[in-house]
Design a protein around this motif. Sequence first.
Motif, PDB file in Angstrom:
ATOM      1  N   ARG A 164      48.976  53.974  43.738  1.00 56.11           N
ATOM      2  CA  ARG A 164      49.823  53.143  42.881  1.00 56.11           C
ATOM      3  C   ARG A 164      49.351  51.700  42.801  1.00 56.11           C
ATOM      4  NH1 ARG A 164      52.658  57.100  45.296  1.00 56.11           N
ATOM      5  NH2 ARG A 164      54.455  58.050  44.266  1.00 56.11           N
ATOM      6  N   LYS A 165      48.453  51.306  43.697  1.00 55.45           N
ATOM      7  CA  LYS A 165      48.008  49.914  43.741  1.00 55.45           C
ATOM      8  C   LYS A 165      46.854  49.618  42.786  1.00 55.45           C
ATOM      9  CE  LYS A 165      49.254  49.110  48.605  1.00 55.45           C
ATOM     10  NZ  LYS A 165      48.737  48.688  49.927  1.00 55.45           N
ATOM     11  N   ARG A 166      46.165  50.640  42.327  1.00 58.52           N
ATOM     12  CA  ARG A 166      44.956  50.405  41.512  1.00 58.52           C
ATOM     13  C   ARG A 166      44.989  51.213  40.204  1.00 58.52           C
ATOM     14  NH1 ARG A 166      41.255  47.384  43.528  1.00 58.52           N
ATOM     15  NH2 ARG A 166      39.698  48.208  42.101  1.00 58.52           N
ATOM     16  N   VAL A 167      46.124  51.203  39.536  1.00 61.59           N
ATOM     17  CA  VAL A 167      46.236  51.880  38.248  1.00 61.59           C
ATOM     18  C   VAL A 167      45.446  51.087  37.206  1.00 61.59           C
ATOM     19  CG1 VAL A 167      47.832  52.591  36.422  1.00 61.59           C
ATOM     20  CG2 VAL A 167      48.466  52.873  38.844  1.00 61.59           C
ATOM     21  N   GLN A 168      44.711  51.804  36.379  1.00 61.02           N
ATOM     22  CA  GLN A 168      43.852  51.155  35.389  1.00 61.02           C
ATOM     23  C   GLN A 168      44.388  51.371  33.966  1.00 61.02           C
ATOM     24  OE1 GLN A 168      40.028  52.932  35.961  1.00 61.02           O
ATOM     25  NE2 GLN A 168      39.822  52.210  38.090  1.00 61.02           N
ATOM     26  N   ILE A 169      44.341  50.300  33.174  1.00 59.46           N
ATOM     27  CA  ILE A 169      44.590  50.393  31.730  1.00 59.46           C
ATOM     28  C   ILE A 169      43.280  50.086  31.029  1.00 59.46           C
ATOM     29  CG2 ILE A 169      45.886  49.503  29.748  1.00 59.46           C
ATOM     30  CD1 ILE A 169      48.034  48.558  31.705  1.00 59.46           C
ATOM     31  N   ARG A 170      42.819  51.018  30.244  1.00 59.57           N
ATOM     32  CA  ARG A 170      41.564  50.822  29.508  1.00 59.57           C
ATOM     33  C   ARG A 170      41.892  50.698  28.021  1.00 59.57           C
ATOM     34  NH1 ARG A 170      38.637  55.882  32.649  1.00 59.57           N
ATOM     35  NH2 ARG A 170      38.585  54.894  34.722  1.00 59.57           N
ATOM     36  N   ARG A 171      41.400  49.621  27.418  1.00 54.59           N
ATOM     37  CA  ARG A 171      41.651  49.400  25.991  1.00 54.59           C
ATOM     38  C   ARG A 171      40.468  48.681  25.358  1.00 54.59           C
ATOM     39  NH1 ARG A 171      46.435  45.103  26.676  1.00 54.59           N
ATOM     40  NH2 ARG A 171      47.535  47.098  26.875  1.00 54.59           N
ATOM     41  N   LYS A 172      40.394  48.787  24.042  1.00 54.66           N
ATOM     42  CA  LYS A 172      39.330  48.102  23.305  1.00 54.66           C
ATOM     43  C   LYS A 172      39.901  46.865  22.627  1.00 54.66           C
ATOM     44  CE  LYS A 172      36.437  52.157  22.469  1.00 54.66           C
ATOM     45  NZ  LYS A 172      35.759  53.005  21.447  1.00 54.66           N
ATOM     46  N   LEU A 177      37.892  47.043  27.619  1.00 53.03           N
ATOM     47  CA  LEU A 177      38.416  46.227  28.706  1.00 53.03           C
ATOM     48  C   LEU A 177      39.070  47.126  29.737  1.00 53.03           C
ATOM     49  CD1 LEU A 177      40.202  43.473  26.553  1.00 53.03           C
ATOM     50  CD2 LEU A 177      37.858  43.436  27.442  1.00 53.03           C
ATOM     51  N   GLU A 178      39.075  46.669  30.992  1.00 49.43           N
ATOM     52  CA  GLU A 178      39.743  47.414  32.055  1.00 49.43           C
ATOM     53  C   GLU A 178      40.676  46.472  32.795  1.00 49.43           C
ATOM     54  OE1 GLU A 178      38.232  49.291  36.136  1.00 49.43           O
ATOM     55  OE2 GLU A 178      37.555  50.449  34.382  1.00 49.43           O
ATOM     56  N   ILE A 179      41.955  46.840  32.837  1.00 51.34           N
ATOM     57  CA  ILE A 179      42.972  46.009  33.485  1.00 51.34           C
ATOM     58  C   ILE A 179      43.486  46.785  34.698  1.00 51.34           C
ATOM     59  CG2 ILE A 179      45.172  44.813  33.183  1.00 51.34           C
ATOM     60  CD1 ILE A 179      44.636  45.022  30.107  1.00 51.34           C
ATOM     61  N   ASN A 180      43.355  46.196  35.869  1.00 55.95           N
ATOM     62  CA  ASN A 180      43.841  46.838  37.095  1.00 55.95           C
ATOM     63  C   ASN A 180      45.234  46.311  37.430  1.00 55.95           C
ATOM     64  OD1 ASN A 180      41.510  48.481  37.943  1.00 55.95           O
ATOM     65  ND2 ASN A 180      40.466  46.496  38.030  1.00 55.95           N
ATOM     66  N   VAL A 181      46.134  47.226  37.726  1.00 57.05           N
ATOM     67  CA  VAL A 181      47.538  46.858  37.927  1.00 57.05           C
ATOM     68  C   VAL A 181      48.055  47.509  39.210  1.00 57.05           C
ATOM     69  CG1 VAL A 181      49.856  46.838  36.957  1.00 57.05           C
ATOM     70  CG2 VAL A 181      47.867  46.812  35.421  1.00 57.05           C
ATOM     71  N   ASN A 182      48.739  46.706  40.015  1.00 57.55           N
ATOM     72  CA  ASN A 182      49.444  47.230  41.184  1.00 57.55           C
ATOM     73  C   ASN A 182      50.864  47.584  40.730  1.00 57.55           C
ATOM     74  OD1 ASN A 182      50.841  47.721  43.558  1.00 57.55           O
ATOM     75  ND2 ASN A 182      49.789  46.089  44.712  1.00 57.55           N
ATOM     76  N   VAL A 183      51.100  48.866  40.472  1.00 56.62           N
ATOM     77  CA  VAL A 183      52.388  49.294  39.941  1.00 56.62           C
ATOM     78  C   VAL A 183      53.495  49.090  40.966  1.00 56.62           C
ATOM     79  CG1 VAL A 183      53.680  51.286  39.056  1.00 56.62           C
ATOM     80  CG2 VAL A 183      51.338  50.887  38.310  1.00 56.62           C
ATOM     81  N   ARG A 184      53.152  49.107  42.243  1.00 58.46           N
ATOM     82  CA  ARG A 184      54.176  48.853  43.264  1.00 58.46           C
ATOM     83  C   ARG A 184      54.818  47.482  43.065  1.00 58.46           C
ATOM     84  NH1 ARG A 184      51.989  51.090  49.136  1.00 58.46           N
ATOM     85  NH2 ARG A 184      52.256  53.331  48.664  1.00 58.46           N
TER      86      ARG A 184
END
Length: 282
Positions: free
Chosen positions: A235-243, A250-257
């Motif tokens: 849950r700490k390293r969820v990735q959002i990939r978008r153009k 682009l890659e956005i790393n998100v800590n969902v916790r």
Amino acid sequence: MNIRMTTTGLIILVLACALPAPAQQPVSAEYMIGAKDLLEISVLGVQEINKLVVRVSEEGRITLPLLGEVEVGNLTKFEVEKKLAGLAGQKVVLNPQVTVHILEYLSRRVSVVGAVGKPGPFELLGRQTVLSVLSEAGGLTRDAGEEIILIRQLPAGDSRAIRIPIDDLFVKGDPKVNLVLEPGDVINVPIDKVVIVYVFGQVRNPGALQVKKSSIPTLTQAIAQAGGFTDRANRKRVQIRRKDASGKELEINVNVRNILKGKIKDIPLKVNDTIYVPESLL
């Protein structure tokens, strides 16, 4: 069957059968004939005017054999019959019997466009509302948006847009938004395009989520719609990939916790975003 999920979570069955089509209403004896209405006129014993079909001009006039040009705009059918009987009695035949039938009510039409089953023009026969005409138009389709726009012509030639929330009309049944229609009104049901958000990795139901463009979910909402995290999710390293606009990924790393704890805000997603939930190494 057309089924749509509203923002309140309720399911509306928006159908012609869910909203029974009103019975064809009798035309009021007070209906005023207007421009472009189509009339059928007969004068008994006068061959030239036997079931003669004529269109009312923009100026509210018709032209008949033997009788010439006659002003009929803003008159009822009975008033037109009386007027024609008077003219025919003077010019053609004694004690004439005149009948007038209105075949088309083009001066009293509204139009329905957009996400409905049967878009097109509809005649206003009697008192009709937004709901009754939408029913005649086959109800809303799956890709209907969150509101209806009623475009009304004003006397000065301008127009006014009246926005009607679909939830208020169909779920709450608010009579204030079920407006009585006027000739020339246009009911526009904007299409809310279905778009895709992808969720892969350690979620229970990975794959493509089909969502409305007006209500694209946030990161945590998309994960929830994909069944939630598995027990092995990181849950700490969820990735959002978008153009971006240039096509660069682009890659956005998100800590969902931290989102769930309220430490950071949830992330709004965009069309064609891909969410990847990696596996925890522990």
